[in-house]
Write a protein that holds these residues in place. Structure first.
Motif, PDB file in Angstrom:
ATOM      1  N   ARG A  17       0.841  -1.203   0.000  1.00 13.71           N
ATOM      2  CA  ARG A  17       0.000   0.000   0.000  1.00 13.71           C
ATOM      3  C   ARG A  17       0.876   1.253   0.000  1.00 13.71           C
ATOM      4  NH1 ARG A  17      -2.292  -3.374   3.654  1.00 13.71           N
ATOM      5  NH2 ARG A  17      -1.394  -2.178   5.367  1.00 13.71           N
ATOM      6  N   THR A  18       2.028   1.175   0.646  1.00 15.53           N
ATOM      7  CA  THR A  18       2.945   2.317   0.649  1.00 15.53           C
ATOM      8  C   THR A  18       3.415   2.614  -0.764  1.00 15.53           C
ATOM      9  OG1 THR A  18       3.669   1.692   2.867  1.00 15.53           O
ATOM     10  CG2 THR A  18       5.055   3.261   1.666  1.00 15.53           C
ATOM     11  N   ARG A  19       3.735   1.572  -1.516  1.00 22.82           N
ATOM     12  CA  ARG A  19       4.148   1.781  -2.904  1.00 22.82           C
ATOM     13  C   ARG A  19       3.017   2.392  -3.711  1.00 22.82           C
ATOM     14  NH1 ARG A  19       4.542   1.670  -8.127  1.00 22.82           N
ATOM     15  NH2 ARG A  19       6.439   1.003  -9.136  1.00 22.82           N
ATOM     16  N   ALA A  20       1.783   1.934  -3.494  1.00 28.09           N
ATOM     17  CA  ALA A  20       0.638   2.503  -4.222  1.00 28.09           C
ATOM     18  C   ALA A  20       0.484   3.990  -3.904  1.00 28.09           C
ATOM     19  CB  ALA A  20      -0.640   1.738  -3.871  1.00 28.09           C
ATOM     20  N   LEU A  21       0.667   4.368  -2.643  1.00 24.27           N
ATOM     21  CA  LEU A  21       0.572   5.776  -2.248  1.00 24.27           C
ATOM     22  C   LEU A  21       1.678   6.595  -2.895  1.00 24.27           C
ATOM     23  CD1 LEU A  21      -0.712   7.994  -0.472  1.00 24.27           C
ATOM     24  CD2 LEU A  21       0.855   7.278   1.351  1.00 24.27           C
ATOM     25  N   VAL A  22       2.914   6.091  -2.835  1.00 26.23           N
ATOM     26  CA  VAL A  22       4.050   6.794  -3.433  1.00 26.23           C
ATOM     27  C   VAL A  22       3.857   6.939  -4.941  1.00 26.23           C
ATOM     28  CG1 VAL A  22       6.532   6.630  -3.935  1.00 26.23           C
ATOM     29  CG2 VAL A  22       5.688   6.193  -1.626  1.00 26.23           C
ATOM     30  N   ALA A  23       3.453   5.856  -5.598  1.00 23.86           N
ATOM     31  CA  ALA A  23       3.262   5.905  -7.050  1.00 23.86           C
ATOM     32  C   ALA A  23       2.199   6.930  -7.433  1.00 23.86           C
ATOM     33  CB  ALA A  23       2.888   4.522  -7.580  1.00 23.86           C
ATOM     34  N   ALA A  24       1.098   6.985  -6.681  1.00 23.82           N
ATOM     35  CA  ALA A  24       0.047   7.966  -6.976  1.00 23.82           C
ATOM     36  C   ALA A  24       0.566   9.390  -6.803  1.00 23.82           C
ATOM     37  CB  ALA A  24      -1.168   7.723  -6.080  1.00 23.82           C
ATOM     38  N   ALA A  25       1.334   9.632  -5.754  1.00 30.76           N
ATOM     39  CA  ALA A  25       1.882  10.975  -5.513  1.00 30.76           C
ATOM     40  C   ALA A  25       2.871  11.360  -6.605  1.00 30.76           C
ATOM     41  CB  ALA A  25       2.544  11.032  -4.142  1.00 30.76           C
ATOM     42  N   VAL A  26       3.771  10.455  -6.947  1.00 32.42           N
ATOM     43  CA  VAL A  26       4.777  10.727  -7.968  1.00 32.42           C
ATOM     44  C   VAL A  26       4.100  10.951  -9.323  1.00 32.42           C
ATOM     45  CG1 VAL A  26       6.663   9.652  -9.266  1.00 32.42           C
ATOM     46  CG2 VAL A  26       6.665   9.582  -6.769  1.00 32.42           C
ATOM     47  N   GLU A  27       3.145  10.104  -9.653  1.00 42.79           N
ATOM     48  CA  GLU A  27       2.426  10.222 -10.919  1.00 42.79           C
ATOM     49  C   GLU A  27       1.741  11.588 -11.033  1.00 42.79           C
ATOM     50  OE1 GLU A  27      -1.698   8.308 -12.447  1.00 42.79           O
ATOM     51  OE2 GLU A  27      -0.144   6.876 -11.868  1.00 42.79           O
ATOM     52  N   ARG A  28       1.045  12.002  -9.978  1.00 42.71           N
ATOM     53  CA  ARG A  28       0.337  13.276  -9.994  1.00 42.71           C
ATOM     54  C   ARG A  28       1.313  14.460 -10.076  1.00 42.71           C
ATOM     55  NH1 ARG A  28      -3.861  10.276  -8.337  1.00 42.71           N
ATOM     56  NH2 ARG A  28      -5.881  11.278  -8.008  1.00 42.71           N
ATOM     57  N   ALA A  29       2.386  14.402  -9.303  1.00 44.70           N
ATOM     58  CA  ALA A  29       3.354  15.499  -9.304  1.00 44.70           C
ATOM     59  C   ALA A  29       4.078  15.598 -10.647  1.00 44.70           C
ATOM     60  CB  ALA A  29       4.350  15.325  -8.163  1.00 44.70           C
ATOM     61  N   ALA A  30       4.489  14.474 -11.188  1.00 46.97           N
ATOM     62  CA  ALA A  30       5.199  14.479 -12.467  1.00 46.97           C
ATOM     63  C   ALA A  30       4.312  15.019 -13.585  1.00 46.97           C
ATOM     64  CB  ALA A  30       5.685  13.069 -12.793  1.00 46.97           C
ATOM     65  N   ALA A  31       3.052  14.609 -13.599  1.00 44.80           N
ATOM     66  CA  ALA A  31       2.134  15.098 -14.631  1.00 44.80           C
ATOM     67  C   ALA A  31       1.874  16.596 -14.476  1.00 44.80           C
ATOM     68  CB  ALA A  31       0.821  14.323 -14.568  1.00 44.80           C
ATOM     69  N   ARG A  32       1.715  17.049 -13.256  1.00 41.59           N
ATOM     70  CA  ARG A  32       1.396  18.460 -13.003  1.00 41.59           C
ATOM     71  C   ARG A  32       2.568  19.392 -13.307  1.00 41.59           C
ATOM     72  NH1 ARG A  32      -1.924  20.651  -7.815  1.00 41.59           N
ATOM     73  NH2 ARG A  32      -1.818  22.858  -8.318  1.00 41.59           N
ATOM     74  N   TYR A  33       3.790  18.934 -13.028  1.00 36.84           N
ATOM     75  CA  TYR A  33       4.955  19.804 -13.170  1.00 36.84           C
ATOM     76  C   TYR A  33       5.867  19.432 -14.337  1.00 36.84           C
ATOM     77  CZ  TYR A  33       3.244  21.291  -8.687  1.00 36.84           C
ATOM     78  OH  TYR A  33       2.421  21.758  -7.684  1.00 36.84           O
ATOM     79  N   GLY A  34       5.428  18.483 -15.176  1.00 40.92           N
ATOM     80  CA  GLY A  34       6.187  18.142 -16.372  1.00 40.92           C
ATOM     81  C   GLY A  34       7.524  17.482 -16.092  1.00 40.92           C
ATOM     82  N   ARG A  35       7.553  16.609 -15.106  1.00 42.84           N
ATOM     83  CA  ARG A  35       8.782  15.909 -14.754  1.00 42.84           C
ATOM     84  C   ARG A  35       8.618  14.416 -15.042  1.00 42.84           C
ATOM     85  NH1 ARG A  35       8.996  20.849 -13.412  1.00 42.84           N
ATOM     86  NH2 ARG A  35      10.783  21.702 -12.311  1.00 42.84           N
ATOM     87  N   GLU A  36       9.742  13.714 -15.014  1.00 42.24           N
ATOM     88  CA  GLU A  36       9.723  12.260 -15.175  1.00 42.24           C
ATOM     89  C   GLU A  36       9.447  11.616 -13.822  1.00 42.24           C
ATOM     90  OE1 GLU A  36      12.684   8.577 -16.359  1.00 42.24           O
ATOM     91  OE2 GLU A  36      13.309  10.631 -16.797  1.00 42.24           O
ATOM     92  N   PRO A  37       8.491  10.674 -13.767  1.00 45.30           N
ATOM     93  CA  PRO A  37       8.195   9.990 -12.506  1.00 45.30           C
ATOM     94  C   PRO A  37       9.076   8.760 -12.304  1.00 45.30           C
ATOM     95  CG  PRO A  37       6.572   9.390 -14.155  1.00 45.30           C
ATOM     96  CD  PRO A  37       7.533  10.346 -14.821  1.00 45.30           C
ATOM     97  N   VAL A  38       9.626   8.636 -11.095  1.00 44.15           N
ATOM     98  CA  VAL A  38      10.452   7.472 -10.759  1.00 44.15           C
ATOM     99  C   VAL A  38      10.093   7.022  -9.345  1.00 44.15           C
ATOM    100  CG1 VAL A  38      12.800   6.599 -10.401  1.00 44.15           C
ATOM    101  CG2 VAL A  38      12.372   8.315 -12.176  1.00 44.15           C
ATOM    102  N   VAL A  39       9.892   5.725  -9.172  1.00 44.50           N
ATOM    103  CA  VAL A  39       9.639   5.161  -7.847  1.00 44.50           C
ATOM    104  C   VAL A  39      10.750   4.169  -7.524  1.00 44.50           C
ATOM    105  CG1 VAL A  39       8.128   3.698  -6.454  1.00 44.50           C
ATOM    106  CG2 VAL A  39       7.145   5.484  -7.903  1.00 44.50           C
ATOM    107  N   ILE A  40      11.320   4.340  -6.347  1.00 42.06           N
ATOM    108  CA  ILE A  40      12.327   3.416  -5.835  1.00 42.06           C
ATOM    109  C   ILE A  40      11.674   2.603  -4.727  1.00 42.06           C
ATOM    110  CG2 ILE A  40      14.539   3.224  -4.616  1.00 42.06           C
ATOM    111  CD1 ILE A  40      15.178   6.053  -5.830  1.00 42.06           C
ATOM    112  N   GLU A  41      11.796   1.307  -4.823  1.00 45.20           N
ATOM    113  CA  GLU A  41      11.253   0.446  -3.786  1.00 45.20           C
ATOM    114  C   GLU A  41      12.395   0.004  -2.867  1.00 45.20           C
ATOM    115  OE1 GLU A  41       8.072  -1.436  -6.846  1.00 45.20           O
ATOM    116  OE2 GLU A  41       8.344  -2.493  -4.942  1.00 45.20           O
TER     117      GLU A  41
END
Length: 193
Positions: A17-41
């Motif tokens: 669930r932590t990964r799902a939360l992080v991925a959602a935050a990264v996805e939203r931030a990257a889309a909003r600010y035009g950045r590349e999304p990366v998740v490290i587990e």
């Protein structure tokens, strides 16, 4: 692409669930600010991390993950709650980072736990930790409990609203570039650690 929004999921579980939360935050931030999304587990670098006494002891993959965090335009850091705090290996990773390496970096803080009683872990544990690094912890932390998920995905509109408010707080730190169009299925580049 101007840079990256990097998220660290401090969970050792998969799925998480932590990964799902992080991925959602990264996805939203990257889309909003035009950045590349990366998740490290964290689980993907745990072997090297557990044996490291200093940053130079990390293998090349774990060191690359730390370098991505340091070089990111913005960070999302989240940990599951273990006995009222963040996980030990999550803290150990941060212990290896130079105290000045995150200075001024905007960081969205998050946590997951079984119920609402752990929600203050962000304010009492994570925020002071990032204060030590002189990072810019965003005002809104995002805590998610078991009830906020269904089949491993965020199912709570209230949680998504809070997440969007938190992501909006990156604005003073991230110059606006062309927004990205991101499909959910390929939204986050998980590093193959």
């Amino acid at each position: 692409m101007n840079g990256k929004i990097v998220g660290l999921s401090g969970s050792l579980s998969n799925p998480s669930r932590t990964r799902a939360l992080v991925a959602a935050a990264v996805e939203r931030a990257a889309a909003r600010y035009g950045r590349e999304p990366v998740v490290i587990e964290l689980s993907s670098i745990a072997g090297s991390l557990g044996g490291a006494v200093r940053i130079g002891d990390l293998d090349t993959v774990a060191r690359a993950a730390v370098d991505l965090m340091i070089e990111a335009d913005g960070l999302v850091l989240a940990s599951p709650v273990y006995k009222g705090s963040y996980g030990g290996l999550f803290k150990h990773l941060l212990d290896l980072i130079d105290p000045l390496a995150l200075m001024g970096k905007p960081v969205l803080l998050g946590a997951t736990g079984g119920g609402a009683r752990h929600a203050l872990v962000i304010e009492h544990q994570l925020r002071p930790l990032l204060g030590f690094f002189e990072a810019q912890a965003l005002a809104t932390g995002v805590y998610a409990s078991d009830a906020d998920f269904h089949d491993g995905e965020i199912a709570s509109e209230a949680l998504l609203d809070r997440l969007d408010r938190a992501v909006g707080q990156f604005a003073p730190f991230l110059p606006q570039v062309a927004p990205r169009s991101v499909a959910h299925s390929d939204a986050v580049h998980a590093l193959a650690f």
